[in-house]
Structure formats: C-alpha cells, structure tokens
Scaffold this motif. Structure first.
Motif, PDB file in Angstrom:
ATOM      1  N   ALA A 245      11.119 -31.651 -41.016  1.00  0.00           N
ATOM      2  CA  ALA A 245      12.439 -31.327 -40.461  1.00  0.00           C
ATOM      3  C   ALA A 245      12.964 -32.365 -39.479  1.00  0.00           C
ATOM      4  O   ALA A 245      13.993 -32.154 -38.845  1.00  0.00           O
ATOM      5  N   ILE A 246      12.260 -33.476 -39.314  1.00  0.00           N
ATOM      6  CA  ILE A 246      12.700 -34.473 -38.335  1.00  0.00           C
ATOM      7  C   ILE A 246      12.819 -35.873 -38.950  1.00  0.00           C
ATOM      8  O   ILE A 246      12.845 -36.871 -38.239  1.00  0.00           O
ATOM      9  N   GLY A 247      12.875 -35.948 -40.265  1.00  0.00           N
ATOM     10  CA  GLY A 247      13.132 -37.237 -40.918  1.00  0.00           C
ATOM     11  C   GLY A 247      11.902 -38.099 -41.133  1.00  0.00           C
ATOM     12  O   GLY A 247      12.043 -39.271 -41.456  1.00  0.00           O
ATOM     13  N   PHE A 248      10.712 -37.539 -40.960  1.00  0.00           N
ATOM     14  CA  PHE A 248       9.495 -38.340 -41.125  1.00  0.00           C
ATOM     15  C   PHE A 248       8.840 -38.165 -42.502  1.00  0.00           C
ATOM     16  O   PHE A 248       8.241 -39.105 -43.021  1.00  0.00           O
ATOM     17  N   CYS A 249       8.907 -36.979 -43.067  1.00  0.00           N
ATOM     18  CA  CYS A 249       8.060 -36.691 -44.230  1.00  0.00           C
ATOM     19  C   CYS A 249       8.661 -37.180 -45.536  1.00  0.00           C
ATOM     20  O   CYS A 249       7.952 -37.303 -46.529  1.00  0.00           O
ATOM     21  N   GLY A 250       9.957 -37.434 -45.563  1.00  0.00           N
ATOM     22  CA  GLY A 250      10.585 -38.022 -46.739  1.00  0.00           C
ATOM     23  C   GLY A 250      10.921 -37.061 -47.862  1.00  0.00           C
ATOM     24  O   GLY A 250      11.609 -37.433 -48.808  1.00  0.00           O
ATOM     25  N   HIS A 251      10.464 -35.812 -47.758  1.00  0.00           N
ATOM     26  CA  HIS A 251      10.623 -34.898 -48.885  1.00  0.00           C
ATOM     27  C   HIS A 251      12.069 -34.535 -49.183  1.00  0.00           C
ATOM     28  O   HIS A 251      12.418 -34.304 -50.330  1.00  0.00           O
ATOM     29  N   PHE A 258      18.747 -37.762 -45.244  1.00  0.00           N
ATOM     30  CA  PHE A 258      17.668 -36.793 -45.064  1.00  0.00           C
ATOM     31  C   PHE A 258      18.364 -35.455 -44.827  1.00  0.00           C
ATOM     32  O   PHE A 258      19.096 -35.312 -43.847  1.00  0.00           O
ATOM     33  N   ARG A 261      18.032 -33.872 -41.368  1.00  0.00           N
ATOM     34  CA  ARG A 261      18.592 -34.535 -40.193  1.00  0.00           C
ATOM     35  C   ARG A 261      20.084 -34.811 -40.375  1.00  0.00           C
ATOM     36  O   ARG A 261      20.888 -34.577 -39.491  1.00  0.00           O
TER      37      ARG A 261
ATOM     38  N   PHE B 140      14.215 -38.475 -33.197  1.00  0.00           N
ATOM     39  CA  PHE B 140      12.849 -38.008 -33.000  1.00  0.00           C
ATOM     40  C   PHE B 140      11.890 -39.194 -33.039  1.00  0.00           C
ATOM     41  O   PHE B 140      12.129 -40.158 -33.754  1.00  0.00           O
ATOM     42  N   CYS B 276       6.075 -41.293 -46.771  1.00  0.00           N
ATOM     43  CA  CYS B 276       6.203 -39.867 -47.054  1.00  0.00           C
ATOM     44  C   CYS B 276       4.871 -39.152 -46.799  1.00  0.00           C
ATOM     45  O   CYS B 276       3.802 -39.694 -47.044  1.00  0.00           O
ATOM     46  N   SER B 277       4.983 -37.956 -46.298  1.00  0.00           N
ATOM     47  CA  SER B 277       3.784 -37.204 -45.962  1.00  0.00           C
ATOM     48  C   SER B 277       3.947 -35.739 -46.313  1.00  0.00           C
ATOM     49  O   SER B 277       5.058 -35.245 -46.499  1.00  0.00           O
ATOM     50  N   PHE B 304       6.141 -32.886 -54.999  1.00  0.00           N
ATOM     51  CA  PHE B 304       6.877 -33.494 -53.889  1.00  0.00           C
ATOM     52  C   PHE B 304       8.255 -32.860 -53.695  1.00  0.00           C
ATOM     53  O   PHE B 304       8.686 -32.625 -52.574  1.00  0.00           O
TER      54      PHE B 304
END
Lengths: 280, 372
Positions: A245-251, A258, A261, B140, B276-277, B304
């Motif tokens: 939910a903060i733009g890191f995971c890329g999903h 995103f 975000r 963030f 990606c994680s 994914f």
C-alpha cells in the motif's frame, strides 16, 4: 526504535467495536484504535486490515469521515484473509495500516451536480463521499446515485438506500440484473438507469464518481460522456492486488501508476489510455 | 599520505585496500567464484577475489574461464547483485504475539553490520541508485533499506572489458562510474591501479594506505581502459524505447516473445533493480506467535496479479509486456529514469536466451504490414 515504530509496514492495533452482517457473505465492522487516538481519512481511501496470523488485505473505508471516533469497513468474504476478518467478534483486535491512497474530490467539486454510480460492493468505497455530499447538500447543485446489484438480495445498505431515496433533495435509482418475487424496482444495467436519471440534466454541470467492476465502469464512463459529462469531471476507483500500500511491492501497478499511491481514485483521463487494454 | 575527495592515486594491488577496510571494521562483500559463476560473498582477504578468471556470456549462456592470471577484475557481473544485501530476498518485517487482549506487534530489527561492497561495477552502482529512489518515494521510505544503505561503503571497479551481454554504454550507466562510489579502482593495462577518491569515508580508508599521486597520463590510461570496454559492447538499447513501448502495447512481437518466454522469473531475480515483493504471514503451531516476512516476488508469476475472481494478467504475453514496459518505459514516469542499467543479466540468465535489446529493437522497427 522510534523510527521502526513509525514504520508504514507496521500495523496498529484497532478494536472491533461492533460487527454485523450486511449480505450472506458481506459484513461491516466498526473499529477504534486501541491507543484511543482519533481516526482521520478522506472519502475513497483504504486501509490494510490484518487478521492475526492469517494475513492482510486492502479494504476501502465505508464510514463517515466526519465521525472521527471510529472507522468503518465493509468486507466480502472471498479469500482466507477476508473470511478471517468477517469472523471477528465485537471486542476482538485486528491490525490496521492506513489510511492510504487518493480521495474522491468531493470538496473540490462543490457547487456541482454530483453523480455517484456504483456497482455491487462498489457502493462501499463511495459511501463516505455520499455521506459528505448529503451532510453538506446545500453546497451542491444536485445529488444523484445510480446503484446496480446482481439481485435484490445483493443490494448493499438497503435501509440507507431507502432513507437516501426518501429525501427530497436526492435522485436515487436502484437497479438489479435479475429480479426476484416482490421486486418492483428497475431491472437492467446501471447505464440504462443512468440515462434515465440524468434525463434533462446538463452534462456540463455533472461531476461523476464511479466505482464497480472494471467493465461496468467502462460502460458507465461511455454513457456519462454521451450525456455530455466531460472526462475531466469523471473519477473512477481502481482495484489491483496490493501487498504494501505504499508503492514498494509493485503488485498494484497500472502502467505508470501505483494504484495504492496514485489511486485508487483516478480522474478518468489519467487511466483512459490503459483501461481499454486487456491484461494491464 | 592523507587522501582527499576528488583526488587520484596509484596503488600496486587491491590487497592493502581490502586489509584497510577490514581493519576499519567493515564487513567486506566482494566477488568470488562460486557455483561456477562470479557471486558476492564476504571476503576476509584480497586472496579470496577471483583473480585470473574471466567470463563468457551470451543469451542463455554463462561460463567462467581462465584468463590472464595476473589480472584481478577481468570478469564482469554474475547472476547476483548487491540487491540481495540492501533488499534481502527474505526479510522479517515484524512479529506478533497473542495476548489476552488481542496481540502485540514488535518490529524486527536487522543485524546489518557496517559493510563495504568491494568491486562494484558502474551498472551495479547505477542499479543501487535506482533502488534508492524506489525505497524512498517521497511519500514513504523503507527505513530498513535506508539504514542498510547508510551503513554501506562502495568500492567500485571500473570495467576493463565488457561481456557480449553488456549494453551499459547505451543506457548511459557505464562502463565508467562517474559517481556513487566512495573509492573507485581502475585496473591499468600495464598493471597497478588508478584510485579515485569519491567521499570523505573513502578518503579516511585511503589515508591509511601507501599511495602515490596519479599524473595526467595515468588518468588518461584509466579513461582508455573504460573506453576500450565500451568499444567492446555489441548490444545497445534503442534510443526511444520508453516511447516506443508505451505506444505499442498491442504489437504482434509480444505474442512472438511469449511463445519463447517460460515465465520462469529468472530475469526478475537476476535484475539488480527489480523490486517487487510479496509478504508472507506465518504462525507457529500454537497459533500464538505470528510473523510477517517480505520476500522477492516477480511479475512473471500468475499469483502476482491475483485479485478475487482471478489473475489480471493470466497470459505470458501480458506478464512479459508488464515486465519490459515497466522496466524501460513506465519506470521513467514513476522514478524519473529507466529501470534498466544495461548489465545484461536478464539476457545471460534467461534459460531460452531472450534478449531485451533485441525485443525492444523488434518493437521499435517499422511494422511490416504485408505479413510474412
């Protein structure tokens, strides 16, 4: 450890004040931070809800932003986490991260005729914006809600729909795909009801907020444009898999955006290029 | 002699530099030969460096070979990048314990010692700087990444040769690192190293060494080393690739590459910028202790894009398109640069040898509307 305590990946504990059934597989819960702090969000935003030991999912906030004492979520049981969230009892504690994402620009669209178009559970993310407009109805030229569900049994918030419909300063149209015995309302897709609801309304005065399945949103936007509503006055809420939910995971990427975000609420012209493509 | 930022020196061998880093208390991570490839691991002396080895790389192909035994750095990048240290593949985010009144959550610490990355190539540094922007997006910041990054020292090695898979020159990320390092070494053709001091932290390490000042001729020789490496590159990325991909989401080449792509995710694991994680929530058998772990994920997996009702990108075509358009096009919109540094890992480590530069060129080429 102060920096860690403020980590956006760390859920905060919220107590379930009250929970009740809405539909056969849909429940609503009211939450309050365990630490007693107030809650603040903008209509259209979402939280990441964590069921202890099971996992986390993105759920839109469906309560009234004017009420800072609690946060309200309506969740459909579709997977392990949402099922666990829908089996919590009053007094239980769950984890919450948020609020995240962009908002319906209800404040910015003051003075306009606001049209809400919701499909199925899409009414939940729109409800905070509906509350805002109804609470400040004198600030808006008009308020129309067109809501479509699969069947009368699938209508979310039926008592509120009745109450909204009973007001003299709203135009609330409810339609179902498949009627059932006893149903005396409209049958058909939301676009048909939308055309009827906006007959005689100048599209140039309309600001539209749309939330539902992607296919429903696409047809709704086409109808709105045919009614003279310009694309820069139409907003949609998008949905994708989200892990952080903060733009890191890329999903949740949708082309350059995103959804967590830059969305979930997008002005339609921002996503119109890709929303017509398959498998983006 | 005391060293100064921006100054250049000469040293005979990297050995005293590794020694100085260890003496200063750094964990030194550097290249080594392992599993038939150049990998990164902790080194306790310069002797652990894979001196005398070179590599042979092409589409779906990587072999270590014996090279000039006196040369220290005649290989280029292997399958790993320092991403695995700064953004660990498997990382505990927090743990939670059930209590009579719900549960308590405590963040996971991380035991990242002061670390020197030794032998980083220009593309590796460029990739790290790209991930810096990913994990601090203005709204963030990933505090763990930030701490690890702040606790890291970069010793670059300027490339003296390129592999067949390298295309950093066309991405403007190499082969010479212009910045982003604390210390940089160029292995000169006549032996010995030109040393560039890039930061105060680098200066304090170099100050303990027996340095000679470099002359203009030495610097020219060092520049020639990387110029030669650039001249060896046969692959290049088409210039307008961001726009080309953005405008050609329905190009028939996507179907064609999907027929070859195994959607195995190797490219994303080898890529030094892919970020990606996924998160995994686990509990112990009692159900009273829960943890959340973050793991690397790949846009090539079916899961994914899963949302209720099914995956958004069920076809290999859509997943390959997502990966490549993100890397080369929408990355610009998100982070202000390409997500590709031209390291060539995705080419060498693709089991079927799909070449991102070739795919980009095919999509950029005028479409033959007459068919076959």
């Amino acid at each position: 450890m102060e920096a860690l305590a403020n980590d956006p990946m760390l859920p905060r504990r919220y107590r379930v004040l009250r929970t009740w059934s809405e539909l056969s597989d849909v429940r609503t819960m009211e939450l309050q931070p365990v630490d007693g702090s107030t809650v603040s969000f903008q209509p259209g935003q979402f939280n990441m809800l964590y069921a202890f030991g099971v996992g986390e999912v993105a759920i839109s906030i469906s309560g009234d932003a004017a009420d800072e004492s609690k946060i309200v979520h309506t969740t459909r049981s579709v997977g392990a986490v949402s099922k666990a969230l829908n089996s919590v009892a009053d007094g239980d504690v769950i984890g919450v991260r948020g609020p995240f994402g962009t908002a319906w620009p209800v404040v910015e669209e003051k003075g306009r005729h606001v049209v809400f178009v919701a499909g199925g559970l899409g009414l939940a993310p729109l409800r905070p914006a509906i509350y805002h407009v109804l609470n400040n109805r004198q600030d808006y030229a008009g308020m129309t809600l067109v809501y479509g569900a699969r069947s009368p049994q699938d209508l979310l918030y039926p008592y509120e729909l009745q109450a909204w419909k009973a007001r003299f300063d709203t135009n609330v149209q409810v339609t179902v795909d498949h009627a059932a015995p006893g149903w005396s309302g409209q049958v058909g897709v939301v676009t048909t009801s939308l055309d009827r609801a906006l007959a005689g309304v100048d599209g140039a005065e309309v600001s539209a907020f749309v939330c539902g399945p992607e296919i429903m949103m696409r047809f709704t936007v086409s109808s709105l444009k045919a009614l003279g509503v310009t694309e820069d006055r139409i907003w949609v809420s998008m949905e994708r898999n989200m892990k952080c939910a903060i733009g890191f995971c890329g999903h949740c990427q949708f082309g350059p955006d995103f959804i967590c975000r830059d969305g979930p609420v997008f002005r339609h012209d921002k996503v119109s290029r890709l929303i017509v493509k398959r498998e983006i | 002699m005391p060293a100064a930022v921006g100054e250049r020196y000469l040293i005979e061998s990297p050995e005293p530099l590794v020694g100085a880093l260890l003496l200063a208390g750094y964990r030194v991570i550097g290249p080594q030969a392992g599993d038939g490839a150049i990998v990164y691991d902790e080194i306790e002396a310069a002797g652990a460096l894979p001196r005398g080895l070179t590599d042979e790389q092409s589409g779906g192909h990587y072999r270590l070979k014996d090279g000039d035994p006196d040369r220290w750095f005649d290989y280029v990048v292997g399958p790993q990048s320092i991403k695995k240290y700064l953004f660990p593949a498997h990382q505990k985010l927090w743990s939670a314990t059930r209590t009579p009144d719900g549960f308590d959550i405590s963040p996971a610490g991380d035991d990242y010692p002061k670390t020197a990355f030794f032998g980083m190539r220009a593309c590796e540094i460029a990739a790290m700087e790209i991930q810096d922007k990913v994990f601090d997006n203005g709204q963030f910041a990933d505090s763990g990444y930030g701490r690890r990054r702040a606790n890291s020292l970069i010793v670059a090695v300027q490339c003296a040769r390129s592999a067949e898979t390298c295309f950093c020159a066309s991405m403007n990320t190499g082969p010479r690192a212009q910045s982003g390092f604390d210390i940089a070494l160029t292995e000169l053709d006549e032996g010995g190293f030109l040393v560039e001091c890039g930061s105060e932290a680098g200066a304090s390490i170099l100050g303990g060494l027996d340095l000679a000042g470099a002359l203009d001729g030495d610097w020219e020789a060092a520049l020639d080393v990387t110029r030669n490496a650039a001249a060896m590159q046969t692959r290049r990325m088409v210039g307008n690739v961001a726009e080309v991909l953005r405008e050609h989401l329905d190009h028939p080449r996507w179907d064609e590459v999907a027929d070859r792509c195994l959607s195995c995710a190797n490219c994303t694991l080898a890529c030094p910028t892919c970020f990606c994680s996924d998160v995994e929530d686990v509990t112990d058998l009692s159900g009273d202790h829960a943890e959340r772990w973050r793991t690397w994920d790949s846009c090539f997996s079916l899961d994914f894009s899963y949302i209720h009702g099914g995956a958004v990108r069920p076809s290999t075509k859509s997943r390959y398109r997502q990966w490549m358009t993100h890397k080369l096009s929408s990355w610009h919109d998100q982070f202000g640069s390409s997500g590709c540094v031209g390291c060539g890992r995705c080419i060498a480590w693709c089991p079927v040898g799909i070449d991102i530069t070739e795919e980009a060129a095919a999509i950029a080429a005028p479409l033959d509307v007459t068919g076959e």
